[in-house]
Design a protein around this motif. Structure first.
Motif, PDB file in Angstrom:
ATOM      1  N   SER A   1      12.559   8.787   5.868  1.00 32.30           N
ATOM      2  CA  SER A   1      12.392  10.177   5.434  1.00 32.30           C
ATOM      3  C   SER A   1      10.953  10.615   5.690  1.00 32.30           C
ATOM      4  N   SER A   2      10.708  11.907   5.641  1.00 34.24           N
ATOM      5  CA  SER A   2       9.344  12.397   5.838  1.00 34.24           C
ATOM      6  C   SER A   2       8.424  11.894   4.732  1.00 34.24           C
ATOM      7  N   GLU A   3       8.955  11.759   3.521  1.00 35.87           N
ATOM      8  CA  GLU A   3       8.139  11.234   2.419  1.00 35.87           C
ATOM      9  C   GLU A   3       7.751   9.784   2.679  1.00 35.87           C
ATOM     10  N   LEU A   4       8.691   8.997   3.153  1.00 36.69           N
ATOM     11  CA  LEU A   4       8.423   7.597   3.450  1.00 36.69           C
ATOM     12  C   LEU A   4       7.422   7.484   4.597  1.00 36.69           C
ATOM     13  N   LEU A   5       7.601   8.282   5.646  1.00 38.61           N
ATOM     14  CA  LEU A   5       6.665   8.266   6.772  1.00 38.61           C
ATOM     15  C   LEU A   5       5.258   8.637   6.311  1.00 38.61           C
TER      16      LEU A   5
ATOM     17  N   ALA B   1       3.963   8.163   3.340  1.00 41.31           N
ATOM     18  CA  ALA B   1       3.419   7.034   2.586  1.00 41.31           C
ATOM     19  C   ALA B   1       2.971   5.909   3.526  1.00 41.31           C
ATOM     20  N   ILE B   2       3.752   5.645   4.561  1.00 41.86           N
ATOM     21  CA  ILE B   2       3.396   4.591   5.521  1.00 41.86           C
ATOM     22  C   ILE B   2       2.153   4.995   6.309  1.00 41.86           C
ATOM     23  N   CYS B   3       2.100   6.255   6.738  1.00 41.54           N
ATOM     24  CA  CYS B   3       0.926   6.742   7.471  1.00 41.54           C
ATOM     25  C   CYS B   3      -0.324   6.654   6.599  1.00 41.54           C
ATOM     26  N   ASP B   4      -0.208   7.027   5.329  1.00 37.25           N
ATOM     27  CA  ASP B   4      -1.347   6.917   4.410  1.00 37.25           C
ATOM     28  C   ASP B   4      -1.785   5.460   4.292  1.00 37.25           C
ATOM     29  N   ALA B   5      -0.822   4.560   4.159  1.00 34.07           N
ATOM     30  CA  ALA B   5      -1.136   3.140   4.029  1.00 34.07           C
ATOM     31  C   ALA B   5      -1.819   2.602   5.292  1.00 34.07           C
ATOM     32  N   LEU B   6      -1.445   3.140   6.450  1.00 29.96           N
ATOM     33  CA  LEU B   6      -2.033   2.714   7.721  1.00 29.96           C
ATOM     34  C   LEU B   6      -3.280   3.516   8.085  1.00 29.96           C
ATOM     35  N   ASP B   7      -3.579   4.537   7.277  1.00 27.05           N
ATOM     36  CA  ASP B   7      -4.698   5.441   7.543  1.00 27.05           C
ATOM     37  C   ASP B   7      -4.571   6.068   8.933  1.00 27.05           C
ATOM     38  N   VAL B   8      -3.374   6.572   9.209  1.00 27.59           N
ATOM     39  CA  VAL B   8      -3.050   7.218  10.480  1.00 27.59           C
ATOM     40  C   VAL B   8      -2.458   8.580  10.154  1.00 27.59           C
ATOM     41  N   ARG B   9      -2.889   9.594  10.860  1.00 25.35           N
ATOM     42  CA  ARG B   9      -2.310  10.927  10.656  1.00 25.35           C
ATOM     43  C   ARG B   9      -0.879  10.934  11.164  1.00 25.35           C
ATOM     44  N   MET B  10      -0.020  11.630  10.431  1.00 23.80           N
ATOM     45  CA  MET B  10       1.375  11.702  10.854  1.00 23.80           C
ATOM     46  C   MET B  10       1.478  12.387  12.221  1.00 23.80           C
ATOM     47  N   SER B  11       0.614  13.372  12.471  1.00 23.16           N
ATOM     48  CA  SER B  11       0.642  14.051  13.771  1.00 23.16           C
ATOM     49  C   SER B  11       0.320  13.073  14.904  1.00 23.16           C
ATOM     50  N   GLU B  12      -0.600  12.134  14.671  1.00 20.31           N
ATOM     51  CA  GLU B  12      -0.924  11.122  15.683  1.00 20.31           C
ATOM     52  C   GLU B  12       0.273  10.207  15.922  1.00 20.31           C
ATOM     53  N   LEU B  13       0.914   9.821  14.825  1.00 27.24           N
ATOM     54  CA  LEU B  13       2.104   8.980  14.926  1.00 27.24           C
ATOM     55  C   LEU B  13       3.184   9.688  15.739  1.00 27.24           C
ATOM     56  N   MET B  14       3.440  10.949  15.394  1.00 26.21           N
ATOM     57  CA  MET B  14       4.489  11.711  16.080  1.00 26.21           C
ATOM     58  C   MET B  14       4.141  11.973  17.539  1.00 26.21           C
TER      59      MET B  14
ATOM     60  N   SER C   1       0.821  -1.219   0.000  1.00 27.58           N
ATOM     61  CA  SER C   1       0.000   0.000   0.000  1.00 27.58           C
ATOM     62  C   SER C   1       0.849   1.261   0.000  1.00 27.58           C
ATOM     63  N   ALA C   2       1.960   1.213   0.721  1.00 31.34           N
ATOM     64  CA  ALA C   2       2.834   2.385   0.831  1.00 31.34           C
ATOM     65  C   ALA C   2       3.825   2.485  -0.321  1.00 31.34           C
ATOM     66  N   ARG C   3       3.893   1.424  -1.130  1.00 31.77           N
ATOM     67  CA  ARG C   3       4.854   1.355  -2.241  1.00 31.77           C
ATOM     68  C   ARG C   3       6.295   1.472  -1.742  1.00 31.77           C
ATOM     69  N   VAL C   4       6.558   0.678  -0.703  1.00 33.01           N
ATOM     70  CA  VAL C   4       7.877   0.605  -0.076  1.00 33.01           C
ATOM     71  C   VAL C   4       8.251  -0.869  -0.061  1.00 33.01           C
ATOM     72  N   SER C   5       9.514  -1.161  -0.261  1.00 28.86           N
ATOM     73  CA  SER C   5       9.905  -2.571  -0.252  1.00 28.86           C
ATOM     74  C   SER C   5       9.668  -3.168   1.129  1.00 28.86           C
ATOM     75  N   LEU C   6       9.299  -4.419   1.131  1.00 29.50           N
ATOM     76  CA  LEU C   6       9.023  -5.138   2.367  1.00 29.50           C
ATOM     77  C   LEU C   6      10.240  -5.107   3.293  1.00 29.50           C
ATOM     78  N   GLY C   7      11.418  -5.339   2.742  1.00 31.21           N
ATOM     79  CA  GLY C   7      12.642  -5.341   3.540  1.00 31.21           C
ATOM     80  C   GLY C   7      12.928  -3.995   4.174  1.00 31.21           C
ATOM     81  N   TYR C   8      12.696  -2.926   3.401  1.00 33.38           N
ATOM     82  CA  TYR C   8      12.979  -1.584   3.932  1.00 33.38           C
ATOM     83  C   TYR C   8      11.993  -1.234   5.046  1.00 33.38           C
ATOM     84  N   LEU C   9      10.712  -1.548   4.839  1.00 35.19           N
ATOM     85  CA  LEU C   9       9.715  -1.288   5.889  1.00 35.19           C
ATOM     86  C   LEU C   9      10.058  -2.074   7.148  1.00 35.19           C
ATOM     87  N   SER C  10      10.491  -3.304   6.982  1.00 33.87           N
ATOM     88  CA  SER C  10      10.888  -4.122   8.114  1.00 33.87           C
ATOM     89  C   SER C  10      12.047  -3.467   8.876  1.00 33.87           C
ATOM     90  N   GLU C  11      13.029  -2.953   8.131  1.00 30.53           N
ATOM     91  CA  GLU C  11      14.175  -2.289   8.776  1.00 30.53           C
ATOM     92  C   GLU C  11      13.746  -1.015   9.497  1.00 30.53           C
TER      93      GLU C  11
END
Length: 126
Positions: free
Chosen positions: A48-52, A54-67, A29-39
């Motif tokens: 990176s903020s761009e990667l975060l 994409a992951i937040c979008d994939a998890l349907d979580v606001r980045m502010s909530e994550l932070m 969903s985030a278009r990130v390699s499985l290995g990289y997400l695992s790391e």
């Protein structure tokens, strides 16, 4: 030493596991390699903020909530570290939050909750 990337990875993993999702699902969903997400989840890679984003979008979580969750974890880790070192550290003060009532054009009153520090909000009556 407290590593921010470890705390961030722990929070991301918990978010994913709460949803009952696999690394494969989220990485796809985030278009990130499985290995990289695992790391990232294991705190071995800095995200990176761009990667975060994409992951937040994939998890349907606001980045502010994550932070916010990462910040809470960091506060606890710092307190635990200072307690172990027997250094007194002042407890962080959270700003108070207020509610504001807003009257609409039609004359009905709606309740709007503003989740912002009191000192960061200026309200001017019209």
């Amino acid at each position: 030493m407290i590593l921010l990337r470890r705390l961030l990875g722990d929070v991301l993993r918990r978010q994913r596991q709460r949803q009952g999702r696999t690394l494969r699902e989220v990485s796809s969903s985030a278009r990130v390699s499985l290995g990289y997400l695992s790391e990232v989840e294991r705190g071995q890679k800095e995200a990176s903020s761009e990667l975060l984003s994409a992951i937040c979008d994939a998890l349907d979580v606001r980045m502010s909530e994550l932070m916010r969750e990462v910040s809470d974890e960091l506060s606890l880790a710092e307190l635990a570290q200072s307690a172990a070192a027997s250094e007194p550290v002042p407890t962080p003060v959270r700003p108070m939050l207020n509610s504001v009532s807003v009257t609409s054009v039609a004359g009905t009153t709606e309740r709007v909750t503003i989740k912002a520090p009191v000192e960061a909000v200026n309200v001017v009556a019209a």
